[in-house]
Design an enzyme around this catalytic site. Structure first.
Site, short mmCIF file in Angstrom:
data_model
loop_
_atom_site.label_atom_id
_atom_site.label_comp_id
_atom_site.label_asym_id
_atom_site.label_seq_id
_atom_site.Cartn_x
_atom_site.Cartn_y
_atom_site.Cartn_z
CD GLU A 231 -2.37 -1.25 2.81
OE1 GLU A 231 -2.20 -0.33 3.63
OE2 GLU A 231 -2.99 -2.29 3.07
CE LYS B 39 5.12 4.98 7.10
NZ LYS B 39 5.19 6.40 7.40
CG ASP C 61 4.49 12.29 5.32
OD1 ASP C 61 4.40 11.81 6.46
OD2 ASP C 61 5.39 13.08 4.99
NE ARG D 233 1.14 4.92 16.76
CZ ARG D 233 2.24 5.16 17.45
NH1 ARG D 233 2.60 6.40 17.66
NH2 ARG D 233 2.98 4.19 17.92
CE1 TYR E 216 -3.27 2.06 9.21
CE2 TYR E 216 -3.06 4.21 8.15
CZ TYR E 216 -2.95 3.40 9.27
OH TYR E 216 -2.51 3.94 10.45
CE LYS F 178 -0.65 -2.24 6.13
NZ LYS F 178 -1.93 -1.51 6.14
CE LYS G 115 10.28 6.94 6.92
NZ LYS G 115 9.31 7.86 7.48
CB CYS H 200 7.54 48.30 -7.08
SG CYS H 200 7.28 47.08 -8.39
CB CYS I 41 6.22 50.08 -11.54
SG CYS I 41 5.53 50.04 -9.88
CB CYS J 45 4.02 46.86 -6.08
SG CYS J 45 3.73 48.08 -7.38
CB CYS K 194 2.99 47.51 -11.11
SG CYS K 194 4.53 46.57 -11.06
S1 IVH Z 1 -0.32 0.11 8.75
C1 IVH Z 1 0.30 -1.78 12.89
N1 IVH Z 1 -0.67 1.21 6.40
O1 IVH Z 1 2.43 5.10 8.93
C2 IVH Z 1 0.49 -1.16 11.58
N2 IVH Z 1 0.20 2.56 8.14
O2 IVH Z 1 4.10 3.96 11.81
C3 IVH Z 1 -0.27 0.06 11.41
N3 IVH Z 1 0.58 4.90 7.49
O3 IVH Z 1 1.43 6.82 11.34
C4 IVH Z 1 0.10 0.85 10.28
N4 IVH Z 1 -0.09 4.70 5.42
O4 IVH Z 1 -0.71 5.91 10.20
C5 IVH Z 1 -0.26 1.39 7.66
N5 IVH Z 1 -1.07 2.04 4.28
C6 IVH Z 1 -0.66 2.23 5.54
C7 IVH Z 1 -0.21 3.49 5.99
C8 IVH Z 1 0.23 3.60 7.31
C9 IVH Z 1 0.38 5.53 6.33
C10 IVH Z 1 1.13 5.51 8.72
C11 IVH Z 1 0.43 5.16 9.99
C12 IVH Z 1 1.47 5.46 11.03
C13 IVH Z 1 2.75 5.19 10.30
C14 IVH Z 1 3.33 3.87 10.70
#
Ligand code: IVH
Length: 673
Positions: free
Chosen positions: A114, A116, A118, A137, A224, A288, A312, A406, A409, A424, A429
């Site tokens: 999946e 990730k 941000d 969290r 997710y 996963k 990452k 400016c 102008c 300005c 201008c």
């Molecule tokens: S699974 C127990 N899947 O990444 C596992 N986390 O430390 C739970 N995050 O802030 C996380 N996209 O919220 C999972 N597709 C995804 C995710 C995801 C973003 C974030 C999660 C957490 C950090 C993991």
């Protein structure tokens, strides 16, 4: 209507609105227009106002409701919210796969991969299909109760399409790059600190005590996975994702299944480049184990599951040197200091410029010409100086001074109290005119196909245009002799300009570039006033009460149309045949003596959310009402804000009608529409 009929009608409206929220915010595929949607919502709110006892917490009208809170309360998670262990690069990912294989005694393994996203991890908790609680969290065991804030995220279902007795889901709340950049731009202009990235902006927006601020930040969310649940079961993670999708949750479509870790690594490598095309930022991928039975056998450490890992991406930052600081003048006259950099590779492009936003930010970060700096791309788009590498200073670096004039102008620049932007003020201008023209023809605005920056520059150079209206007076002979223009393209361009004359009014409102009036505000204004003429004549008091407009935008609109030059520009556009909207056939505003405020005596008490005391008194007076300071039996209404004083009690004893702020707003807006 009998109470049962009202109940039925309310249910029908709520289901209909929820369905359209789902089409719009989850599927990104609306089936009705904004105006039709607004009409449904208005109908619901009106009916709920008549029957407040029938309001339910899952009603779409309740997305933004309630007062700002004093602080957050904490909530225990039913199952701990673990975090993920990270890997960087292919080798470490292969190590993870080896560990998993060894623990599972070389059984066949399927992986789900999946994105990730941000943002910020959140947990949503549904009882019998109704959203009851939402939390951050926190430390993984207890988080903060941010239910009212999460409810403002329109892609979060308040009621599930598959009611199960209990369901807790987990996901990531985020801000799109577009909203993030716009938010930062507004904050920089207002002199507020900018957010370093969309994640911080999302986190800051969710941890607001006032949910209406969260709502204004337009956050989004992907679910997710599952937390705790009862009354349903799954054998694989992919199956649970499909279930969540069917239940109405926003689940990213970008999850994929793999049998082979080699394919996973290729997939990761592809996303490392592809990620910049997404409308939101991702900082990696999550891998996963798909089988829930295998997940269970793998288990977890105290901090993170052994069945998942975050792959990452490397942080996209680079070091370089500031050669010079130049000033760019935008269409609203804002002078933006911009660093000219020693060119450096950053997130897939060569970067030679970075925005420094405004004078205050330069001072705060102590940025000087000649400094070595760390740069990144804010929202993966706008190059920005993160910090100065102060240990590398040689003593020859020069502090920045904002010019008094400016640079284009030579007009004396101004900096308004309470703003960080230096502007300005000269409407003619050349830099402002050029940027204004480029905005006018752009996609969200008049969208003139075949007309780009280069042609605008050529037209300006040839003195064929100086303002946006001049575009509509261009002739074939003017165009055909321009650089890189032949008879065919000249004809096409004229046709595109002609076509843009019939654009709907909101595009024109947006295109003329009133400060603070973006696309959404333009749509609201066009829907409310129908014609440019009515908008031009609108008073501050009329504008300020329109939902989502507020005092800042209202003041900017009136200031814009107060300028003779702008009114002349509109007339010149109209003269050329540009459509200025149409009045609908139905009834229009009555004369002033029909206003519900006329000759009414008001007393105001307590603190109002949207206005100062002076502003609200002004609105009442301009609408024909009167304001007095003490309550008597001659008082017609008492307008009550937060923490009202003794006047309120007195009004209650005298039986004087009480108006809350929202009721007052309704009263005056019904006068306008
Ligand atoms: S699974 C127990 N899947 O990444 C596992 N986390 O430390 C739970 N995050 O802030 C996380 N996209 O919220 C999972 N597709 C995804 C995710 C995801 C973003 C974030 C999660 C957490 C950090 C993991």
């Amino acid at each position: 209507m009998t109470i049962e009929e009202v109940q039925e009608k309310l249910e029908k409206l709520r289901a209909e609105i929820s369905y359209h929220d789902y089409r719009y915010y989850v599927l990104d595929n609306p089936v009705i227009s904004d105006a039709q949607y607004d009409a449904l919502m208005r109908e619901l709110i009106k009916l709920e106002k008549q029957y407040p006892e029938l309001i339910t917490p899952d009603s779409p009208s309740m997305r933004v409701s309630g007062q700002p809170r004093e602080g957050f309360t904490t909530l225990s998670h039913r199952l701990p919210m673990l975090s993920l262990a990270n890997v960087m690069g292919e080798e470490e990912l292969l190590d993870f796969d080896r560990r998993v294989r060894t623990s599972l005694l070389n059984e066949k393994i399927e992986y789900v991969v999946e994105l990730k996203v941000d943002g910020l991890a959140v947990s949503l908790w549904y009882e019998n299909g109704i959203l009851e609680r939402g939390a951050t969290r926190g430390d993984g065991f207890t988080g903060e109760d941010i239910t009212p804030n999460l409810k403002t995220i329109r892609s979060i279902p308040l009621r599930l399409q598959k009611p199960v007795p209990f369901l807790e889901v987990r996901g990531e709340a985020y801000m799109t790059k577009e909203i993030f950049l716009k938010l930062n731009q507004d904050r920089a202009e207002a002199g507020e600190p900018v957010f370093a990235n969309p994640r911080n902006a999302a986190a800051g927006s969710l941890r607001q005590l006032d949910p209406s601020i969260t709502a204004s930040r337009k956050l989004n969310l992907f679910i997710y996975g599952l937390g705790d649940y009862k009354g349903t079961d799954f054998t694989t993670h992919a199956q649970s994702l499909n279930f969540l999708k069917e239940a109405g949750f926003p689940v990213s479509k970008d999850f994929r299944l793999f049998n082979d870790i080699k394919e996973v690594t290729e997939h990761c490598r592809r996303w490392e480049k592809q990620r910049f095309n997404l409308p939101y930022t991702i900082d990696g991928l999550v891998i996963k184990v798909n089988s829930l039975a295998q997940q269970k056998r793998l288990g977890a450490t105290l901090k993170s599951p052994r069945w998942a890992i975050a792959y990452k991406f490397p942080a996209e930052q680079a070091q370089t040197e500031i050669k010079e600081i130049i000033i760019k003048v935008g269409r609203t006259g804002v002078l933006t200091p911009t660093a000219v950099l020693e060119p450096v590779r950053l997130a897939g492009t060569t970067v030679a410029r970075a925005t420094l936003h405004n004078e205050d930010i330069i001072k705060e970060k102590d940025i000087r010409v000649g400094d070595r700096v760390l740069v990144h791309k804010a929202g993966e788009i706008i190059p920005e100086v993160l910090e100065v590498l102060k240990t590398e200073r040689r003593g020859t670096e020069e502090p920045f001074v904002m010019p008094a004039k400016c640079p284009v102008c030579q007009a004396r620049v101004i900096r308004l109290a309470g703003e960080a932007a230096t502007r300005c003020p000269n409407l003619t201008c050349p830099a402002r005119q050029r940027e204004g023209l480029i905005h006018f023809i752009s996609r969200g605005a008049m969208d003139i196909a075949g007309l780009g920056q280069a042609t605008i520059d050529n037209l300006l150079k040839a003195k064929l245009i100086s303002d946006v209206a001049d575009l509509y007076y261009l002739k074939f002979d003017d165009l055909v002799n321009l650089e890189r223009m032949g008879p065919k393209s000249a004809q096409n361009l004229l046709a595109a300009i002609e076509k843009s004359k019939s654009n709907p009014l909101y595009r024109l409102v947006f295109a003329i570039g009133i400060i603070h009036v973006g696309e959404r505000a333009s749509r609201i204004l066009a829907a409310r006033f129908n014609t440019m003429e009515c908008l031009m004549k609108s008073a501050f008091e009329e504008l300020v009460v329109i939902p989502e407009i507020g005092p800042k935008i209202a003041a900017s609109i009136t200031a814009f149309f107060d300028l003779e030059q702008n009114r002349r520009l509109i007339a010149k556009l109209a003269q050329s045949g540009v459509k200025m909207g149409e009045k609908p056939p139905e009834k229009r505003v009555g004369a002033l003596n029909l206003t519900p405020l006329l000759n009414k005596m008001f007393v105001v008490t307590g603190t109002l959310k949207n206005y100062t005391r002076d502003q609200v008194q002004e609105i009442i007076r301009k609408s024909g009402g009167k304001v007095t300071s003490s309550v008597s039996k001659n008082t017609d209404y008492i307008l009550v804000g937060e923490e009202p004083g003794s006047k309120y009690t007195k009004a209650l004893t005298l039986g004087i009608p009480v108006l809350r702020e929202d009721e007052f707003l309704n009263l005056i807006s019904s006068e306008i529409s």
